[in-house]
Design an enzyme around this catalytic site. Structure first.
Site, mmCIF file in Angstrom:
data_model
loop_
_atom_site.group_PDB
_atom_site.id
_atom_site.type_symbol
_atom_site.label_atom_id
_atom_site.label_comp_id
_atom_site.label_asym_id
_atom_site.label_seq_id
_atom_site.Cartn_x
_atom_site.Cartn_y
_atom_site.Cartn_z
ATOM 1 N N ASP A 195 45.271 39.707 38.716
ATOM 2 C CA ASP A 195 46.390 40.869 39.058
ATOM 3 C C ASP A 195 46.648 41.018 40.606
ATOM 4 O O ASP A 195 47.692 41.843 40.398
ATOM 5 C CB ASP A 195 45.148 42.008 38.217
ATOM 6 C CG ASP A 195 45.063 41.159 36.660
ATOM 7 O OD1 ASP A 195 46.009 41.503 36.234
ATOM 8 O OD2 ASP A 195 43.917 42.230 36.468
ATOM 9 N N ASP A 240 43.143 37.308 42.821
ATOM 10 C CA ASP A 240 42.998 36.986 41.224
ATOM 11 C C ASP A 240 44.437 37.275 40.750
ATOM 12 O O ASP A 240 44.934 37.593 41.717
ATOM 13 C CB ASP A 240 42.283 37.961 41.083
ATOM 14 C CG ASP A 240 42.588 39.038 40.994
ATOM 15 O OD1 ASP A 240 43.441 39.716 40.829
ATOM 16 O OD2 ASP A 240 41.443 39.893 40.140
ATOM 17 N N GLU A 259 44.319 48.117 46.740
ATOM 18 C CA GLU A 259 44.674 48.112 45.437
ATOM 19 C C GLU A 259 43.033 48.909 45.479
ATOM 20 O O GLU A 259 42.340 48.816 44.889
ATOM 21 C CB GLU A 259 44.577 47.126 44.476
ATOM 22 C CG GLU A 259 44.050 46.140 44.282
ATOM 23 C CD GLU A 259 44.526 44.781 43.282
ATOM 24 O OE1 GLU A 259 43.526 45.229 42.258
ATOM 25 O OE2 GLU A 259 44.189 43.661 43.768
ATOM 26 N N ASP A 283 43.399 42.139 45.515
ATOM 27 C CA ASP A 283 42.387 41.241 44.779
ATOM 28 C C ASP A 283 42.648 40.096 44.932
ATOM 29 O O ASP A 283 43.858 39.308 44.577
ATOM 30 C CB ASP A 283 41.725 41.472 43.868
ATOM 31 C CG ASP A 283 40.723 42.731 43.618
ATOM 32 O OD1 ASP A 283 40.772 43.063 44.726
ATOM 33 O OD2 ASP A 283 40.993 43.000 42.957
#
Length: 261
Positions: A146, A144, A69, A142
Site C-alpha cells: 500500500d 509495504d 500517509e 509505509d
C-alpha cells in the site's frame, strides 16, 4: 445543400458537436488550472489548517517537507522532527490517480490541492521553481504494498504536473526500516530481508526479539527520527529521470545540511 447533407448525416453532426464540446472542456480545464495556480494564497488557509506542520526556517534551500500517509505516522513525524528545517504534511489515504482523471477532477481533489498549496510553486505551465518553499520533497510511506502504491501515485502527480521537481532533484523517497532486532541491550534496525538475515547470521539466531514494522505508525517519535528522518543516519533515494542514475543513494550528514541561523 450543405445544410441538408449535414442534417441527413447524423454521424458527421455528432462528430462536429463532440469536437466542439472537447475544445470547450479543454478551455475550461486550462482556465481552472490557471485559476488554481494564481489563487493559491486564498486556497492556502482552507487547505493547510490542521494539516501542515511547517518548519521555522526561513530559507527554502535548507528546508524539507515530509509527505506521510495518515495521521498516525504524521503524529510521530511531527513529534520526532527537527522543526528548524523539517515540515510534515500528512495525507489521508491514496491520492487521485492523475493518469485516469480529467484535469478538473485532479484540481478538485483535496489532497492534491493541499500539496500544491504547501509547495507554493504552482503547477503545469505556471510552475515557478523560485517560489518553491522546500528544497526537498520527501515521500515517507509505509514499507509495504500500500505504501508503495501511494508513493507511485504521488510520483505520477509530480511527473505530470510538476516535472521540474524531479528533473532538478527535489524529490526523494525515505527508506524506513522493515525490522527492529533486539538482543539484550543491543538494538539493530534492518531495512531489508537480506540485511536481517545477514545480521542474524553474524550475531546468532538465538535470543533475538524481532519486530516487523507494518507501518510508520508503529514507531514512536524517537524511533522514526533515529531510523528515517535524522540527516546523520537516514537513507534517502533521489528520484531521477535518467535510468542510469536510478541507483543513486543520498545520505546527508547534519553538519553539511543544517543552517544554524
Amino acid at each position: 445543400d450543405e445544410f441538408l447533407n449535414l442534417k441527413s448525416s447524423k454521424s458527421i453532426a455528432e462528430k462536429i458537436v463532440e469536437k466542439a464540446m472537447g475544445a470547450a472542456r479543454t478551455r475550461d480545464n486550462v482556465r481552472r488550472a490557471k485559476e488554481l495556480s494564481r489563487q493559491q494564497k486564498s486556497i492556502n488557509n482552507a487547505n493547510l489548517v490542521g494539516k501542515l506542520a511547517s518548519c521555522t526556517g526561513k530559507k527554502p534551500e535548507f528546508n524539507e517537507l515530509f509527505i506521510v500517509e495518515g495521521d498516525s505516522a504524521g503524529g510521530s513525524a511531527k513529534m520526532g522532527r527537527d522543526r528548524r528545517f523539517q515540515a510534515i504534511l500528512p495525507l489521508r489515504g491514496k491520492i487521485l490517480n492523475v493518469e485516469k482523471a480529467r484535469l478538473h477532477k485532479v484540481l478538485e481533489n483535496e489532497e492534491i490541492k493541499t500539496m500544491i498549496t504547501a509547495f507554493g510553486a504552482g503547477i503545469k505551465e505556471d510552475f515557478d521553481e523560485s517560489k518553491l518553499r522546500y528544497n526537498r520533497i520527501i515521500c515517507m510511506t509505509d514499507a509495504d504494498v500500500d505504501g508503495s502504491h501511494i508513493r507511485i501515485l504521488m510520483l505520477t502527480f509530480f511527473f505530470r504536473f510538476m516535472r521540474p521537481l524531479i528533473e532538478n532533484g527535489h524529490v526523494y523517497i525515505a527508506q524506513p526500516p522493515l525490522y527492529k532486532v533486539t538482543k539484550g541491550k543491543t538494538v539493530k534496525y534492518c531495512y531489508s530481508d537480506d540485511e536481517l538475515n545477514e545480521y542474524l547470521d553474524s550475531v546468532g539466531r538465538k535470543g533475538n526479539e524481532i519486530q516487523r514494522y507494518k507501518g510508520l505508525g508503529e514507531m514512536d517519535a524517537a524511533q522514526l527520527w533515529d531510523t528515517t528522518m535524522d540527516p546523520e543516519k537516514r537513507i534517502l533515494r533521489r528520484v531521477v529521470m535518467d535510468e542510469e542514475e536510478a541507483s543513486e543513494i543520498d545520505v546527508r550528514l547534519g553538519a553539511t545540511w543544517l543552517d544554524p541561523d
